[in-house]
Write a protein that holds these residues in place. Structure first.
Motif, PDB file in Angstrom:
ATOM      1  N   UNK A   8      32.424  -4.064  44.205  1.00 58.80           N
ATOM      2  CA  UNK A   8      33.807  -4.549  44.219  1.00 58.80           C
ATOM      3  C   UNK A   8      33.881  -5.921  44.869  1.00 58.80           C
ATOM      4  N   UNK A   9      33.161  -6.087  45.979  1.00 60.35           N
ATOM      5  CA  UNK A   9      33.189  -7.368  46.694  1.00 60.35           C
ATOM      6  C   UNK A   9      32.670  -8.492  45.792  1.00 60.35           C
ATOM      7  N   UNK A  10      31.544  -8.251  45.131  1.00 63.54           N
ATOM      8  CA  UNK A  10      30.956  -9.268  44.260  1.00 63.54           C
ATOM      9  C   UNK A  10      31.923  -9.700  43.167  1.00 63.54           C
ATOM     10  N   UNK A  11      32.561  -8.745  42.526  1.00 64.91           N
ATOM     11  CA  UNK A  11      33.458  -9.052  41.417  1.00 64.91           C
ATOM     12  C   UNK A  11      34.772  -9.663  41.881  1.00 64.91           C
ATOM     13  N   UNK A  12      35.324  -9.159  42.963  1.00 67.21           N
ATOM     14  CA  UNK A  12      36.593  -9.698  43.458  1.00 67.21           C
ATOM     15  C   UNK A  12      36.413 -11.100  44.030  1.00 67.21           C
ATOM     16  N   UNK A  64      41.969 -10.288  36.569  1.00 64.55           N
ATOM     17  CA  UNK A  64      41.806  -9.305  37.639  1.00 64.55           C
ATOM     18  C   UNK A  64      42.248  -7.924  37.171  1.00 64.55           C
ATOM     19  N   UNK A  65      43.422  -7.851  36.555  1.00 64.14           N
ATOM     20  CA  UNK A  65      43.937  -6.558  36.097  1.00 64.14           C
ATOM     21  C   UNK A  65      42.996  -5.934  35.071  1.00 64.14           C
ATOM     22  N   UNK A  66      42.501  -6.749  34.139  1.00 66.03           N
ATOM     23  CA  UNK A  66      41.591  -6.220  33.117  1.00 66.03           C
ATOM     24  C   UNK A  66      40.315  -5.677  33.748  1.00 66.03           C
ATOM     25  N   UNK A 119      40.369   3.790  37.938  1.00 68.96           N
ATOM     26  CA  UNK A 119      41.448   2.861  38.262  1.00 68.96           C
ATOM     27  C   UNK A 119      42.182   2.357  37.021  1.00 68.96           C
ATOM     28  N   UNK A 120      41.796   2.848  35.862  1.00 68.17           N
ATOM     29  CA  UNK A 120      42.450   2.433  34.625  1.00 68.17           C
ATOM     30  C   UNK A 120      43.920   2.852  34.642  1.00 68.17           C
ATOM     31  N   UNK A 121      44.807   1.862  34.590  1.00 65.19           N
ATOM     32  CA  UNK A 121      46.235   2.144  34.575  1.00 65.19           C
ATOM     33  C   UNK A 121      46.853   2.370  35.939  1.00 65.19           C
ATOM     34  N   UNK A 122      46.075   2.193  37.012  1.00 69.61           N
ATOM     35  CA  UNK A 122      46.633   2.397  38.351  1.00 69.61           C
ATOM     36  C   UNK A 122      47.844   1.485  38.563  1.00 69.61           C
TER      37      UNK A 122
END
Length: 345
Positions: free
Chosen positions: A44-48, A78-80, A88-91
């Motif tokens: 998550x850190x890498x991607x964010x 980010x949303x995609x 987390x799809x649709x969260x």
């Protein structure tokens, strides 16, 4: 690349304040079993980080709790990406009500035992058996019902600056304390409708499941919390039963929901709902301070702290040596140094 920030906070704050880039403040959460929180956290850190995401995120075996800001130009990307992560799809993404784009200055993702400290043994009850989620219109209808008890599931310093009309606002410092207060409050009122709310909904997810486990049948929770409610009443043109500010856990420290000011400056008693942290790093108390007192005390909570911040930096550091910077040092809104303390014990 490093999986954590290495730049001094003061530098990052100054960079954030001077930046012209437009950013959007977003919060989201999801209870879901994560097999390896550490691995999930690193990915998550890498991607964010690549997307310029800033903020504070807690990851645990039970799920994720995030308060972040995203460059406006990267919001859709980010949303995609977020929705490409299975659970987390649709969260639901809660978009800030009042946002200056300066809510966070660095990205911090931590692995915790729980995404919200509640003191509960999750194995002892069904955490997925939550209360009935209600939208703004349904909340208002329930609030008008004399058989409904509305309870603010937040801490004292949050409800002090804003809350729903008619809500019970327990004088507590933690969510763990809150749960016990609500349990005691409802023991003799099990026939009543229990309507709970919090900032974005996450605390009510666990609280409503716990109350149902205790035998309370008519349990309701505000879907998306105060943030979603404020957006819905505005969009639908219905009555807004929330008054004041919604306290938020970022650099903004609050977002204006209505113009009502229901709190007072903790130093002079003047109507005020602006939270700040004492500028003395050895104190850092969270309290409410008006502009006049901010000037008089140089942004500090007391004359003592004002005198300390006027010392050379090295002298200030020397004074802070050995100070326990735990909960007592950072205790929010409770100090003998401040005179007007409506919630002080």
């Amino acid at each position: 690349m490093p999986l954590h920030n290495r730049i001094e906070g003061r530098v990052l704050k100054e960079k954030m304040r001077s930046a012209e880039e437009k950013r959007v403040t977003i919060s989201f959460y999801k209870y879901h079993h994560i097999a390896s929180p550490e691995t999930f956290r690193d990915e998550l850190y890498l991607n964010f980080d690549k997307l310029g995401v800033l903020g504070r995120i807690y990851v645990a075996a039970e799920g994720i709790n995030a308060q972040i800001s995203v460059p406006e130009q990267n919001k859709d990307i980010f949303r995609d990406h977020l929705y490409s992560i299975g659970f987390l799809n649709g969260v639901r993404l809660n978009i800030a009500v009042q946002d200056d784009g300066r809510s966070f200055f660095k990205l911090k993702i931590l692995v915790r035992k729980k995404i919200v400290a509640d003191g509960l043994d999750d194995s002892s009850f069904d955490v997925t058996d939550t209360g009935t989620h209600v939208n703004a219109a349904e909340f208002n209808r329930l609030a008008d019902d004399p058989d409904t008890i509305i309870v603010d599931m937040r801490n004292h310093y949050e409800s002090e600056v804003g809350h729903f009309k008619g809500a019970i606002c327990p004088d507590v410092d933690t969510f763990r304390e809150e749960l016990q207060v609500v349990e005691d409050l409802m023991k003799t009122q099990k026939d009543k409708k229990l309507l709970m709310y919090c900032t974005g909904g996450i605390r009510c997810e666990k609280a409503s499941a716990w109350m149902k486990h205790l035998g309370f049948e008519n349990v309701f929770q505000l879907n998306g919390g105060i943030i979603k409610y404020a957006q819905e009443v505005k969009a639908e043109g219905i009555e807004n039963k929330f008054i004041g500010k919604n306290f938020v856990f970022d650099e903004r420290l609050g977002e204006r929901i209505t113009n009502d000011i229901i709190a007072v400056c903790h130093q002079c008693g003047k109507p005020c709902d602006d939270h700040t942290n004492c500028k003395n790093d050895g104190c850092h108390l969270l309290f409410i301070q008006c502009s006049e007192c901010a000037a008089q005390y140089n942004g500090c909570c007391s004359v003592e702290c004002k005198e300390i911040v006027m010392l050379p930096v090295d002298a200030q550091k020397e004074l802070r040596k050995g100070i326990n910077k735990g909960r007592q040092v950072f205790k929010k809104g409770r100090s003998e140094k401040i005179q007007f303390r409506p919630f002080n014990k």
